[in-house]
Design an enzyme around this catalytic site. Structure first.
Site, PDB file in Angstrom:
ATOM      1  N   ARG A 129     -75.879 -25.889   1.115  1.00  0.00           N
ATOM      2  CA  ARG A 129     -75.141 -25.698  -0.029  1.00  0.00           C
ATOM      3  C   ARG A 129     -75.536 -25.649  -1.276  1.00  0.00           C
ATOM      4  O   ARG A 129     -75.025 -24.846  -2.202  1.00  0.00           O
ATOM      5  CB  ARG A 129     -74.065 -26.833   0.132  1.00  0.00           C
ATOM      6  CG  ARG A 129     -72.513 -26.567  -0.070  1.00  0.00           C
ATOM      7  CD  ARG A 129     -71.837 -27.884   0.345  1.00  0.00           C
ATOM      8  NE  ARG A 129     -71.469 -28.007   1.585  1.00  0.00           N
ATOM      9  CZ  ARG A 129     -71.522 -29.211   2.335  1.00  0.00           C
ATOM     10  NH1 ARG A 129     -71.712 -30.342   1.682  1.00  0.00           N
ATOM     11  NH2 ARG A 129     -71.076 -29.304   3.467  1.00  0.00           N
ATOM     12  N   SER A 166     -64.874 -25.257  11.250  1.00  0.00           N
ATOM     13  CA  SER A 166     -64.960 -26.467  10.273  1.00  0.00           C
ATOM     14  C   SER A 166     -64.723 -27.849  10.975  1.00  0.00           C
ATOM     15  O   SER A 166     -64.988 -28.868  10.494  1.00  0.00           O
ATOM     16  CB  SER A 166     -63.532 -26.175   9.402  1.00  0.00           C
ATOM     17  OG  SER A 166     -63.592 -24.879   8.861  1.00  0.00           O
ATOM     18  N   GLN A 171     -62.224  -1.081 -24.272  1.00  0.00           N
ATOM     19  CA  GLN A 171     -61.755  -2.648 -24.557  1.00  0.00           C
ATOM     20  C   GLN A 171     -61.555  -3.273 -23.035  1.00  0.00           C
ATOM     21  O   GLN A 171     -61.959  -4.304 -22.847  1.00  0.00           O
ATOM     22  CB  GLN A 171     -60.532  -2.859 -25.365  1.00  0.00           C
ATOM     23  CG  GLN A 171     -60.946  -2.490 -26.751  1.00  0.00           C
ATOM     24  CD  GLN A 171     -60.015  -3.062 -27.692  1.00  0.00           C
ATOM     25  OE1 GLN A 171     -58.869  -3.080 -27.454  1.00  0.00           O
ATOM     26  NE2 GLN A 171     -60.233  -3.320 -28.915  1.00  0.00           N
ATOM     27  N   PHE A 217     -80.073 -23.170  12.867  1.00  0.00           N
ATOM     28  CA  PHE A 217     -79.500 -24.163  13.035  1.00  0.00           C
ATOM     29  C   PHE A 217     -78.226 -24.118  13.635  1.00  0.00           C
ATOM     30  O   PHE A 217     -77.322 -23.249  13.321  1.00  0.00           O
ATOM     31  CB  PHE A 217     -79.101 -24.464  11.554  1.00  0.00           C
ATOM     32  CG  PHE A 217     -78.441 -25.850  11.244  1.00  0.00           C
ATOM     33  CD1 PHE A 217     -79.237 -27.025  11.077  1.00  0.00           C
ATOM     34  CD2 PHE A 217     -76.870 -26.067  11.008  1.00  0.00           C
ATOM     35  CE1 PHE A 217     -78.632 -28.174  10.757  1.00  0.00           C
ATOM     36  CE2 PHE A 217     -76.564 -26.940  10.635  1.00  0.00           C
ATOM     37  CZ  PHE A 217     -77.339 -28.252  10.521  1.00  0.00           C
ATOM     38  N   ARG A 248     -72.975   5.158 -18.859  1.00  0.00           N
ATOM     39  CA  ARG A 248     -72.029   5.954 -18.217  1.00  0.00           C
ATOM     40  C   ARG A 248     -70.989   6.215 -19.397  1.00  0.00           C
ATOM     41  O   ARG A 248     -70.410   5.187 -19.932  1.00  0.00           O
ATOM     42  CB  ARG A 248     -71.099   5.290 -17.002  1.00  0.00           C
ATOM     43  CG  ARG A 248     -69.840   6.130 -16.570  1.00  0.00           C
ATOM     44  CD  ARG A 248     -70.222   7.113 -15.527  1.00  0.00           C
ATOM     45  NE  ARG A 248     -68.940   7.458 -14.925  1.00  0.00           N
ATOM     46  CZ  ARG A 248     -69.081   8.767 -14.162  1.00  0.00           C
ATOM     47  NH1 ARG A 248     -70.081   9.351 -14.046  1.00  0.00           N
ATOM     48  NH2 ARG A 248     -67.823   9.093 -13.624  1.00  0.00           N
ATOM     49  N   GLU A 256     -71.672 -23.009   4.935  1.00  0.00           N
ATOM     50  CA  GLU A 256     -71.919 -24.216   4.734  1.00  0.00           C
ATOM     51  C   GLU A 256     -70.591 -24.969   4.091  1.00  0.00           C
ATOM     52  O   GLU A 256     -70.695 -25.513   3.018  1.00  0.00           O
ATOM     53  CB  GLU A 256     -72.981 -24.226   3.392  1.00  0.00           C
ATOM     54  CG  GLU A 256     -74.099 -23.106   3.476  1.00  0.00           C
ATOM     55  CD  GLU A 256     -74.882 -23.451   4.824  1.00  0.00           C
ATOM     56  OE1 GLU A 256     -74.925 -24.348   5.327  1.00  0.00           O
ATOM     57  OE2 GLU A 256     -76.073 -22.551   4.773  1.00  0.00           O
ATOM     58  N   ASN A 293     -64.895 -24.073  17.460  1.00  0.00           N
ATOM     59  CA  ASN A 293     -64.977 -25.252  16.471  1.00  0.00           C
ATOM     60  C   ASN A 293     -65.775 -24.827  15.529  1.00  0.00           C
ATOM     61  O   ASN A 293     -67.359 -24.957  15.476  1.00  0.00           O
ATOM     62  CB  ASN A 293     -65.730 -26.505  17.103  1.00  0.00           C
ATOM     63  CG  ASN A 293     -64.692 -27.304  18.293  1.00  0.00           C
ATOM     64  OD1 ASN A 293     -64.400 -26.940  19.217  1.00  0.00           O
ATOM     65  ND2 ASN A 293     -63.839 -28.213  17.763  1.00  0.00           N
TER      66      ASN A 293
HETATM   67  C1  LIG Z   1     -72.913 -14.875   8.250  1.00  0.00           C
HETATM   68  C2  LIG Z   1     -72.723 -16.082   8.613  1.00  0.00           C
HETATM   69  C3  LIG Z   1     -73.521 -16.984   8.972  1.00  0.00           C
HETATM   70  C4  LIG Z   1     -73.448 -18.231   9.517  1.00  0.00           C
HETATM   71  N1  LIG Z   1     -74.620 -19.070   9.970  1.00  0.00           N
HETATM   72  C5  LIG Z   1     -74.258 -20.154  10.542  1.00  0.00           C
HETATM   73  C6  LIG Z   1     -75.527 -20.862  11.102  1.00  0.00           C
HETATM   74  O1  LIG Z   1     -76.579 -20.579  10.867  1.00  0.00           O
HETATM   75  N2  LIG Z   1     -75.280 -21.997  11.901  1.00  0.00           N
HETATM   76  C7  LIG Z   1     -74.027 -22.485  12.227  1.00  0.00           C
HETATM   77  O2  LIG Z   1     -73.888 -23.479  12.779  1.00  0.00           O
HETATM   78  N3  LIG Z   1     -72.928 -21.848  11.757  1.00  0.00           N
HETATM   79  C8  LIG Z   1     -72.989 -20.592  10.951  1.00  0.00           C
HETATM   80  N4  LIG Z   1     -72.041 -19.941  10.515  1.00  0.00           N
HETATM   81  C9  LIG Z   1     -70.703 -20.465  10.761  1.00  0.00           C
HETATM   82  C10 LIG Z   1     -69.954 -20.910   9.608  1.00  0.00           C
HETATM   83  O3  LIG Z   1     -70.415 -22.140   9.336  1.00  0.00           O
HETATM   84  C11 LIG Z   1     -68.323 -21.142  10.162  1.00  0.00           C
HETATM   85  O4  LIG Z   1     -67.720 -19.796  10.155  1.00  0.00           O
HETATM   86  C12 LIG Z   1     -67.660 -22.055   9.111  1.00  0.00           C
HETATM   87  O5  LIG Z   1     -68.117 -23.422   9.349  1.00  0.00           O
HETATM   88  C13 LIG Z   1     -65.976 -21.694   9.286  1.00  0.00           C
HETATM   89  O6  LIG Z   1     -65.788 -21.904  10.537  1.00  0.00           O
HETATM   90  P1  LIG Z   1     -64.999 -20.755  11.432  1.00  0.00           P
HETATM   91  O7  LIG Z   1     -65.545 -19.770  11.128  1.00  0.00           O
HETATM   92  O8  LIG Z   1     -64.725 -21.333  12.872  1.00  0.00           O
HETATM   93  O9  LIG Z   1     -63.465 -21.063  10.844  1.00  0.00           O
HETATM   94  P2  LIG Z   1     -62.206 -22.049  11.060  1.00  0.00           P
HETATM   95  O10 LIG Z   1     -62.814 -23.354  11.035  1.00  0.00           O
HETATM   96  O11 LIG Z   1     -61.521 -21.512  12.466  1.00  0.00           O
HETATM   97  O12 LIG Z   1     -61.581 -21.780   9.664  1.00  0.00           O
HETATM   98  C14 LIG Z   1     -60.444 -20.671   9.568  1.00  0.00           C
HETATM   99  C15 LIG Z   1     -59.901 -20.736   8.335  1.00  0.00           C
HETATM  100  O13 LIG Z   1     -59.018 -22.033   8.263  1.00  0.00           O
HETATM  101  C16 LIG Z   1     -59.435 -22.919   6.982  1.00  0.00           C
HETATM  102  N5  LIG Z   1     -59.183 -24.272   7.558  1.00  0.00           N
HETATM  103  C17 LIG Z   1     -59.790 -24.838   8.691  1.00  0.00           C
HETATM  104  N6  LIG Z   1     -59.599 -26.241   8.587  1.00  0.00           N
HETATM  105  C18 LIG Z   1     -58.680 -26.356   7.520  1.00  0.00           C
HETATM  106  C19 LIG Z   1     -58.124 -27.467   7.114  1.00  0.00           C
HETATM  107  N7  LIG Z   1     -58.245 -28.792   7.725  1.00  0.00           N
HETATM  108  N8  LIG Z   1     -57.257 -27.504   6.048  1.00  0.00           N
HETATM  109  C20 LIG Z   1     -57.161 -25.920   5.552  1.00  0.00           C
HETATM  110  N9  LIG Z   1     -57.806 -25.218   5.932  1.00  0.00           N
HETATM  111  C21 LIG Z   1     -58.447 -25.198   6.835  1.00  0.00           C
HETATM  112  C22 LIG Z   1     -60.984 -22.387   6.752  1.00  0.00           C
HETATM  113  O14 LIG Z   1     -61.003 -22.814   5.416  1.00  0.00           O
HETATM  114  C23 LIG Z   1     -60.618 -20.761   7.020  1.00  0.00           C
HETATM  115  O15 LIG Z   1     -60.293 -20.243   6.008  1.00  0.00           O
HETATM  116  C24 LIG Z   1     -72.247 -18.570   9.911  1.00  0.00           C
HETATM  117  C25 LIG Z   1     -71.060 -17.952   9.443  1.00  0.00           C
HETATM  118  C26 LIG Z   1     -71.247 -16.634   9.080  1.00  0.00           C
HETATM  119  C27 LIG Z   1     -69.977 -15.732   8.816  1.00  0.00           C
END
Ligand SMILES: Cc1cc2nc3c(=O)[nH]c(=O)nc-3n(C[C@H](O)[C@H](O)[C@H](O)COP(=O)(O)OP(=O)(O)OC[C@H]3O[C@@H](n4cnc5c(N)ncnc54)[C@H](O)[C@@H]3O)c2cc1C
Length: 377
Positions: free
Chosen positions: A236, A129, A272, A120, A261, A357, A127
């Site tokens: 999700r 989020s 506790q 996917f 253990r 997700e 890009n």
């Molecule tokens: C192991 C793994 C498997 C994955 N598999 C897939 C896959 O199969 N297909 C696919 O398409 N993607 C996949 N991904 C990508 C994943 O969906 C993205 O990493 C995720 O959507 C976040 O995007 P980013 O890493 O670019 O973080 P960013 O969007 O750059 O965000 C960085 C930080 O800023 C925060 N942030 C961003 N926007 C806001 C906002 N408006 N307000 C507050 N905080 C914000 C985020 O929560 C995060 O903490 C995978 C990622 C990993 C690590």
């Protein structure tokens, strides 16, 4: 969640598979950063790669609550196996629902059998989020489309035969099928991840690669409202239940360890402060399980609040799993950080559940927005 006799039987079968086929190998897959071909094919043979598909399409027509319990069992064993079945479900259902008949017949049974793995491809290097603003583009050419751009973090991209690629066409979102052997389409492995290390991640380069017209799955405003949202909602729900399974594995391991253990001449369980940790873990696991069960029931009923409840379940369960896994490592002391024990792997995998997700931050925004909408007078 009260289980029917049928669900109890199903869960016993999932649990036996996890105990026999997944748990003994999971630390090895984590170290190798790869699943074995055998486990992919074994899941396919059991019709569990996409168990929610109809029987004639290669699934077992698993109902929504039982699919949740299935995801929990996979997550109890290995986060990457749970991720594999989630992604196969996202891709196969999207093709079945929005693809042409020819595409469905060509790909869905093969994905369900593990003969062709799907990936996917939504996220891009710039890009994540903000996925709606992806930069990958498609242009019309005679007989098809030319795609240009980059994608990153595709689970099982290293193994995939077919990719569901999101791009912009005529300045509107679109989804295409891209086959691995397409000229000018490059797949590069990504290694060295903190968690879900056996998820065989890849980045993709689409360097003007040309695909036939029939590989367009969907185009227009509804791409995000339907394809992406429906697929991510499915993923999700699986992630939420997988986090419950992961947390359950950590709790069970901690109970065993605390009973056996001995320190200061009594089992750890007699101290506790260890009991305080165990209590926090039990409460987190049970609360997460209840939220996931509630989401499952609403989804099965087609309730209008099902998507919001799934967001809540995933948000809560993924955070709970990280907390529980951290506590489990603490209960295990030095053994907790050793690769001889599974809890260190679960802790690393748990962190990823808060990112995939939809990150926890994005879900906080979505849950508040959906709740404000719901209660608006
Ligand atoms: C192991 C793994 C498997 C994955 N598999 C897939 C896959 O199969 N297909 C696919 O398409 N993607 C996949 N991904 C990508 C994943 O969906 C993205 O990493 C995720 O959507 C976040 O995007 P980013 O890493 O670019 O973080 P960013 O969007 O750059 O965000 C960085 C930080 O800023 C925060 N942030 C961003 N926007 C806001 C906002 N408006 N307000 C507050 N905080 C914000 C985020 O929560 C995060 O903490 C995978 C990622 C990993 C690590």
């Amino acid at each position: 969640m009260r289980l029917t006799d049928r669900q109890r039987e199903d869960v016993a079968a999932f649990a036996a598979f996890t105990d026999e086929r997944i748990i003994p190998e999971a630390n090895h897959w984590d170290a190798e950063q790869h699943l074995s071909d055998e486990i992919v094919l074994a899941l396919g043979k059991a019709r569990w790669l996409v168990p929610t598909l109809p029987v004639e399409a290669g699934g077992t027509a698993l109902d929504v609550p039982t699919y949740g319990l299935f995801s929990a069992e996979m997550g109890r064993g290995c986060g990457s196996v749970r991720n594999l079945v989630a992604v196969q479900g996202m891709v196969a259902h999207a093709i079945l629902k929005w693809g042409s008949r020819a595409q469905s017949e060509r790909w869905v049974p093969r994905i369900a059998a593990g003969e062709a793995v799907g990936a996917f491809a939504l996220t891009e290097p710039e890009n994540g989020s903000d996925a709606r603003n992806g930069r990958t583009t498609a242009e019309r050419i005679a007989g098809g489309y030319r795609l240009t751009g980059r994608k990153k973090w595709m689970s099982f991209g290293q193994r995939a035969a077919v990719f569901l690629v999101f791009a912009r066409l005529d300045d509107e979102p679109a989804v295409f099928l891209v086959e691995r052997e397409t000229p000018n389409f490059t797949v590069r492995p990504i290694g060295g991840l903190l968690g879900l290390r056996a998820s065989e991640l890849a980045e993709l380069e689409l360097n003007g690669c040309e695909i036939p017209a029939e590989n367009l799955i969907a185009h227009g405003r509804l791409v995000f409202d339907l394809v992406a949202t429906t697929s991510l909602d499915y993923g999700r729900y699986s992630t939420a239940w997988g986090a419950v399974g992961l947390a359950t594995a950590c709790l069970d391991a901690s109970l065993d360890y605390a009973r056996t253990r001995t320190q200061f001449e009594v089992p750890l369980a007699e101290h506790q402060l260890i009991r305080a940790l165990l209590t926090d873990m039990v409460a987190a696991v049970e609360a997460a399980r209840l939220l996931c069960g509630q989401a499952g029931e609403l989804r099965a009923a087609g309730h209008q609040d099902a998507v919001r409840q799934t967001l809540i379940a995933k948000y809560f369960a993924s955070r709970a799993a990280y907390q529980v896994a951290g506590d489990a490592v603490q209960v295990h002391g030095a053994n907790g950080v050793s690769s001889d024990y599974p809890v260190q792997r679960h802790l690393r995998d748990a962190k990823i559940q808060e990112i995939i997700e939809g990150t926890s931050e994005i879900q906080r925004l979505q849950i508040a927005e959906a709740t404000l909408q719901r209660t608006r007078v």
